[in-house]
Design a protein around this motif. Sequence first.
Motif, mmCIF file in Angstrom:
data_model
loop_
_atom_site.group_PDB
_atom_site.id
_atom_site.type_symbol
_atom_site.label_atom_id
_atom_site.label_comp_id
_atom_site.label_asym_id
_atom_site.label_seq_id
_atom_site.Cartn_x
_atom_site.Cartn_y
_atom_site.Cartn_z
ATOM 1 N N ASN A 21 -7.103 -18.866 1.890
ATOM 2 C CA ASN A 21 -7.244 -17.857 2.940
ATOM 3 C C ASN A 21 -6.594 -16.552 2.482
ATOM 4 O O ASN A 21 -5.396 -16.526 2.176
ATOM 5 N N PRO A 22 -7.354 -15.446 2.417
ATOM 6 C CA PRO A 22 -6.794 -14.198 1.879
ATOM 7 C C PRO A 22 -5.653 -13.637 2.719
ATOM 8 O O PRO A 22 -4.717 -13.043 2.179
ATOM 9 N N GLU A 23 -5.704 -13.809 4.046
ATOM 10 C CA GLU A 23 -4.618 -13.285 4.886
ATOM 11 C C GLU A 23 -3.320 -14.039 4.624
ATOM 12 O O GLU A 23 -2.239 -13.436 4.565
ATOM 13 N N ALA A 24 -3.421 -15.362 4.478
ATOM 14 C CA ALA A 24 -2.234 -16.161 4.182
ATOM 15 C C ALA A 24 -1.677 -15.783 2.813
ATOM 16 O O ALA A 24 -0.461 -15.623 2.640
ATOM 17 N N LEU A 25 -2.572 -15.613 1.825
ATOM 18 C CA LEU A 25 -2.133 -15.254 0.483
ATOM 19 C C LEU A 25 -1.483 -13.865 0.476
ATOM 20 O O LEU A 25 -0.459 -13.656 -0.185
ATOM 21 N N HIS A 26 -2.069 -12.935 1.213
ATOM 22 C CA HIS A 26 -1.504 -11.582 1.324
ATOM 23 C C HIS A 26 -0.064 -11.647 1.818
ATOM 24 O O HIS A 26 0.845 -11.070 1.205
ATOM 25 N N ARG A 27 0.154 -12.363 2.910
ATOM 26 C CA ARG A 27 1.486 -12.361 3.501
ATOM 27 C C ARG A 27 2.495 -13.094 2.624
ATOM 28 O O ARG A 27 3.637 -12.653 2.466
ATOM 29 N N VAL A 28 2.085 -14.216 2.048
ATOM 30 C CA VAL A 28 2.992 -14.977 1.182
ATOM 31 C C VAL A 28 3.348 -14.168 -0.061
ATOM 32 O O VAL A 28 4.510 -14.115 -0.473
ATOM 33 N N VAL A 29 2.349 -13.523 -0.656
ATOM 34 C CA VAL A 29 2.587 -12.694 -1.845
ATOM 35 C C VAL A 29 3.538 -11.550 -1.505
ATOM 36 O O VAL A 29 4.475 -11.248 -2.255
ATOM 37 N N SER A 30 3.310 -10.902 -0.381
ATOM 38 C CA SER A 30 4.134 -9.769 0.017
ATOM 39 C C SER A 30 5.588 -10.189 0.220
ATOM 40 O O SER A 30 6.511 -9.574 -0.314
ATOM 41 N N ILE A 31 5.803 -11.263 0.975
ATOM 42 C CA ILE A 31 7.174 -11.711 1.259
ATOM 43 C C ILE A 31 7.853 -12.198 -0.019
ATOM 44 O O ILE A 31 9.011 -11.868 -0.293
ATOM 45 N N SER A 32 7.125 -12.981 -0.825
ATOM 46 C CA SER A 32 7.734 -13.549 -2.033
ATOM 47 C C SER A 32 8.066 -12.482 -3.065
ATOM 48 O O SER A 32 9.009 -12.641 -3.847
ATOM 49 N N SER A 33 7.321 -11.375 -3.046
ATOM 50 C CA SER A 33 7.611 -10.313 -4.014
ATOM 51 C C SER A 33 8.961 -9.657 -3.741
ATOM 52 O O SER A 33 9.533 -9.008 -4.622
ATOM 53 N N GLY A 34 9.475 -9.828 -2.524
ATOM 54 C CA GLY A 34 10.752 -9.226 -2.148
ATOM 55 C C GLY A 34 11.948 -10.134 -2.365
ATOM 56 O O GLY A 34 13.018 -9.876 -1.818
ATOM 57 N N ALA A 35 11.782 -11.205 -3.168
ATOM 58 C CA ALA A 35 12.894 -12.131 -3.409
ATOM 59 C C ALA A 35 13.546 -11.858 -4.765
ATOM 60 O O ALA A 35 14.536 -11.131 -4.850
ATOM 61 N N LEU A 36 12.979 -12.413 -5.834
ATOM 62 C CA LEU A 36 13.598 -12.268 -7.154
ATOM 63 C C LEU A 36 13.552 -10.841 -7.687
ATOM 64 O O LEU A 36 14.185 -10.536 -8.698
ATOM 65 N N SER A 93 3.925 -2.860 8.037
ATOM 66 C CA SER A 93 4.855 -1.965 7.359
ATOM 67 C C SER A 93 4.105 -0.969 6.479
ATOM 68 O O SER A 93 3.182 -1.346 5.754
ATOM 69 N N PRO A 94 4.490 0.315 6.521
ATOM 70 C CA PRO A 94 3.841 1.307 5.653
ATOM 71 C C PRO A 94 4.344 1.264 4.210
ATOM 72 O O PRO A 94 3.841 2.005 3.366
ATOM 73 N N GLU A 95 5.363 0.437 3.930
ATOM 74 C CA GLU A 95 5.873 0.352 2.560
ATOM 75 C C GLU A 95 4.801 -0.253 1.654
ATOM 76 O O GLU A 95 4.038 -1.129 2.068
ATOM 77 N N ILE A 96 4.759 0.200 0.393
ATOM 78 C CA ILE A 96 3.656 -0.195 -0.489
ATOM 79 C C ILE A 96 3.653 -1.688 -0.799
ATOM 80 O O ILE A 96 2.607 -2.239 -1.174
ATOM 81 N N GLN A 97 4.784 -2.364 -0.641
ATOM 82 C CA GLN A 97 4.827 -3.807 -0.893
ATOM 83 C C GLN A 97 3.898 -4.561 0.060
ATOM 84 O O GLN A 97 3.491 -5.691 -0.232
ATOM 85 N N ASN A 98 3.579 -3.958 1.205
ATOM 86 C CA ASN A 98 2.656 -4.566 2.155
ATOM 87 C C ASN A 98 1.222 -4.099 1.943
ATOM 88 O O ASN A 98 0.299 -4.650 2.532
ATOM 89 N N TRP A 99 1.023 -3.087 1.099
ATOM 90 C CA TRP A 99 -0.313 -2.498 0.941
ATOM 91 C C TRP A 99 -0.995 -2.858 -0.373
ATOM 92 O O TRP A 99 -2.227 -2.835 -0.470
ATOM 93 N N ILE A 100 -0.226 -3.175 -1.396
ATOM 94 C CA ILE A 100 -0.832 -3.491 -2.687
ATOM 95 C C ILE A 100 -1.827 -4.652 -2.607
ATOM 96 O O ILE A 100 -2.911 -4.584 -3.202
ATOM 97 N N ALA A 156 7.843 -10.518 -10.391
ATOM 98 C CA ALA A 156 8.626 -9.441 -9.779
ATOM 99 C C ALA A 156 10.055 -9.466 -10.309
ATOM 100 O O ALA A 156 10.665 -8.413 -10.532
ATOM 101 N N GLY A 157 10.598 -10.675 -10.524
ATOM 102 C CA GLY A 157 11.931 -10.785 -11.096
ATOM 103 C C GLY A 157 11.969 -10.289 -12.526
ATOM 104 O O GLY A 157 12.916 -9.616 -12.944
ATOM 105 N N SER A 207 9.368 -5.340 -6.849
ATOM 106 C CA SER A 207 8.420 -6.082 -6.009
ATOM 107 C C SER A 207 7.018 -5.499 -6.123
ATOM 108 O O SER A 207 6.028 -6.224 -6.249
ATOM 109 N N SER A 208 6.922 -4.165 -6.075
ATOM 110 C CA SER A 208 5.607 -3.526 -6.203
ATOM 111 C C SER A 208 5.045 -3.718 -7.607
ATOM 112 O O SER A 208 3.853 -3.977 -7.788
#
Length: 439
Positions: free
Chosen positions: A371-386, A167-174, A344-345, A350-351
């Motif tokens: 694992n940085p890739e796992a942390l990246h994805r978990v952080v990105s998805i979790s930031s979009g919750a609260l 995704s080009p949205e910044i929540q996936n790039w930070i 984020a809440g 989220s950003s």
Amino acid sequence: MLSMIGLVGGLLLLIVLTMRGMNLLVTGPLSALFVAVLSGMPLFPQLAEEGQANLVGSYMGGFTSFVTSWYLMFLLGAIFGKVMEDSGAASSVSQWIVDKLGMKQAVLAIVVSCAVLTYGGVSLFVVAFCVYPMALSLFKQADLPRRFIPAALAFGSVTFTMTSAGSPEIQNWIPIEYLGTTPYAGWEVSLIVAVFMMIFGYWWLKRMISKAVARGERFLTRDNDPIAENRDLPNPIMSLIPLIVVLAISFIFHNSLQQSALILALLGGVIATYVLNRKYFQSFWNAVSDGTMGALIAIGNTAAVVGFGGVAKAVPAFEVAVNAMTSIPGSPLIGGAIAVSVIAGMTGSSSGGQAIALPLLAPHYMDMGVNPEALHRVVSISSGALDSLPHNGYVVTTVRAICGESHQDAYNPVGALTVIVPALGTILAIILFSLGIGI
């Protein structure tokens, strides 16, 4: 103890004032002042000892650092969204999707339209503005209660697309800056989670609407409803190409340019939109100007709550809270997800939550060998919750300014789809990474 009361009370004040309609640029500093006073923090640099945190310095430090890091991305993202809107390209893509899916799938057509535009790099706010008139028309023809329109728009924009791999949205790039990853980090798990959120969330949305209709709720017309424009629209294929350009450029240059690849990708999207659809523009330079103003408002609102977070993280209670979250037994991914989601809440962004949390959390977890890739994805998805609590800027804008609804009528379905569904997606991602999938 008093510091913790100030921290929690400041967050509640931020939520309450925002729900009452106050501007985030005012509520952010005001809530930060509440936190600072109850924590005994000096208000001005002149009153603080050498190296001691103070309200003005901490708030403006968080505010300006976020603007410095992300202004160009916000600017080009907003301009790209506005030129897509002004040329009719965004409407053309949305209308094409609606035509293909048909009236019986009115809700699905709205969700898919938002998803395609969001994943193509169009600003979330612009997506809501573009799709709302069509959503209103579809809900009216299908006689569905209009209070669910914000939920449909938000679900298609800020759940399974915003935080997904690629995704080009910044929540996936930070996270890239702090973890040394790519926007495609953990793509296997991301794909599974996105499909889960899409199917479950859509089922839940349809179920809520069906229950409301069964209770006798219907579409209610208002005098100020926008009238759909009859204008020539560009070919939908030509309208899709700029979205593909954004995704392609970000893919090609993400290794060499990392975060800056998004600047190049969005600039490429603006140029492609102009070249391919220039005869359909109402006013290209007005669109650029409107996009610029929109970017200033969007980044200002986000930076305002990041500034609040800058004060929050400088008080003693914040360190206590972070230590508690990062000491949670089990997978470090759990602590990371909870910490980012809670922050984020607190900030309503989220950003903003990622920008505050990652500088503190990334070194800690990387030293633990996560694992940085796992942390990246978990952080990105979790930031979009609260982040999607009632005081979130996107929620306030979509519910009130765009759709003309009240939080009382419209927020419950929005909260269900943009808080609970991503939270479940985060849990699924942690389980999958813990099983070794995508690592």
